[in-house]
Design a protein around this motif. Structure first.
Motif, mmCIF file in Angstrom:
data_model
loop_
_atom_site.group_PDB
_atom_site.id
_atom_site.type_symbol
_atom_site.label_atom_id
_atom_site.label_comp_id
_atom_site.label_asym_id
_atom_site.label_seq_id
_atom_site.Cartn_x
_atom_site.Cartn_y
_atom_site.Cartn_z
ATOM 1 N N VAL A 55 0.852 -1.194 0.000
ATOM 2 C CA VAL A 55 0.000 0.000 0.000
ATOM 3 C C VAL A 55 0.885 1.241 0.000
ATOM 4 C CG1 VAL A 55 -1.929 -1.090 1.200
ATOM 5 C CG2 VAL A 55 -0.212 0.121 2.517
ATOM 6 N N CYS A 92 -0.668 -3.943 3.939
ATOM 7 C CA CYS A 92 -2.117 -4.009 4.148
ATOM 8 C C CYS A 92 -2.457 -4.631 5.490
ATOM 9 C CB CYS A 92 -2.750 -4.901 3.078
ATOM 10 S SG CYS A 92 -2.867 -4.178 1.472
ATOM 11 N N ASN A 109 -6.592 -2.870 2.058
ATOM 12 C CA ASN A 109 -5.905 -1.581 2.127
ATOM 13 C C ASN A 109 -6.577 -0.741 3.202
ATOM 14 O OD1 ASN A 109 -4.971 1.070 1.680
ATOM 15 N ND2 ASN A 109 -4.598 0.604 -0.486
ATOM 16 N N TYR A 111 -6.103 2.267 3.967
ATOM 17 C CA TYR A 111 -6.252 3.678 3.607
ATOM 18 C C TYR A 111 -7.435 3.904 2.666
ATOM 19 C CZ TYR A 111 -1.565 3.782 5.531
ATOM 20 O OH TYR A 111 -0.480 3.634 6.363
ATOM 21 N N THR A 112 -7.662 2.958 1.735
ATOM 22 C CA THR A 112 -8.749 3.124 0.764
ATOM 23 C C THR A 112 -9.939 2.211 1.055
ATOM 24 O OG1 THR A 112 -7.836 1.466 -0.743
ATOM 25 C CG2 THR A 112 -7.101 3.753 -1.031
ATOM 26 N N GLN A 116 -7.370 -6.050 -1.766
ATOM 27 C CA GLN A 116 -6.346 -6.080 -2.806
ATOM 28 C C GLN A 116 -5.929 -7.470 -3.242
ATOM 29 O OE1 GLN A 116 -4.265 -1.841 -1.873
ATOM 30 N NE2 GLN A 116 -2.962 -3.599 -1.851
#
Length: 130
Positions: A55, A92, A109, A111-112, A116
């Protein structure tokens, strides 16, 4: 047989036993020390060999509810067993999932909120099991 010959014979036997035990234990210690050394680098090896774990660190984290919703959308039959938040910001989150009786490692992930990828085994898990 003289007393001196018996003493030499017992020293030879004890030396052979000592040598045999020492060689076998040294092999065991080598395996333990070498695998322990590699275990300290297991997160970095995961990052290197499993691209789905990578990430790009960002300022804010996604909510766990968003990650769980994305997980349910991608793997509806999976049951969350354990949610591991890795200390390294470049990796991750690893979600341990039970899928039809088998453990899978899903990479989310943080952050998002995206899912993944997935793997059956990671280097870190391998070295812990070893």
């Amino acid at each position: 047989m003289k007393k001196g010959n018996r003493n030499i014979l017992s020293k030879r036997i004890l030396f052979r036993i000592h040598s045999w035990v020492g060689i076998n234990l040294s092999i065991l210690f080598f395996i333990v020390c070498f695998s322990g050394t590699l275990a300290t680098l297991s997160h970095e090896m995961d990052w290197l060999f499993i691209p789905a774990m990578r990430v790009k660190p960002q300022e804010e984290f996604a909510s766990k509810n968003l990650i769980a919703a994305n997980l349910k959308e991608n793997l509806p039959e999976g049951k969350i067993m354990y949610w591991e938040r890795v200390e390294e910001p470049y990796l991750c989150n690893i979600i341990h999932l039970d899928v039809d009786g088998y453990r899978r490692y899903v990479f989310a992930n943080q952050y998002t909120g995206e899912i993944q990828g997935m793997a059956n085994l990671t280097f870190q898990r391998y070295f812990r099991d070893l």
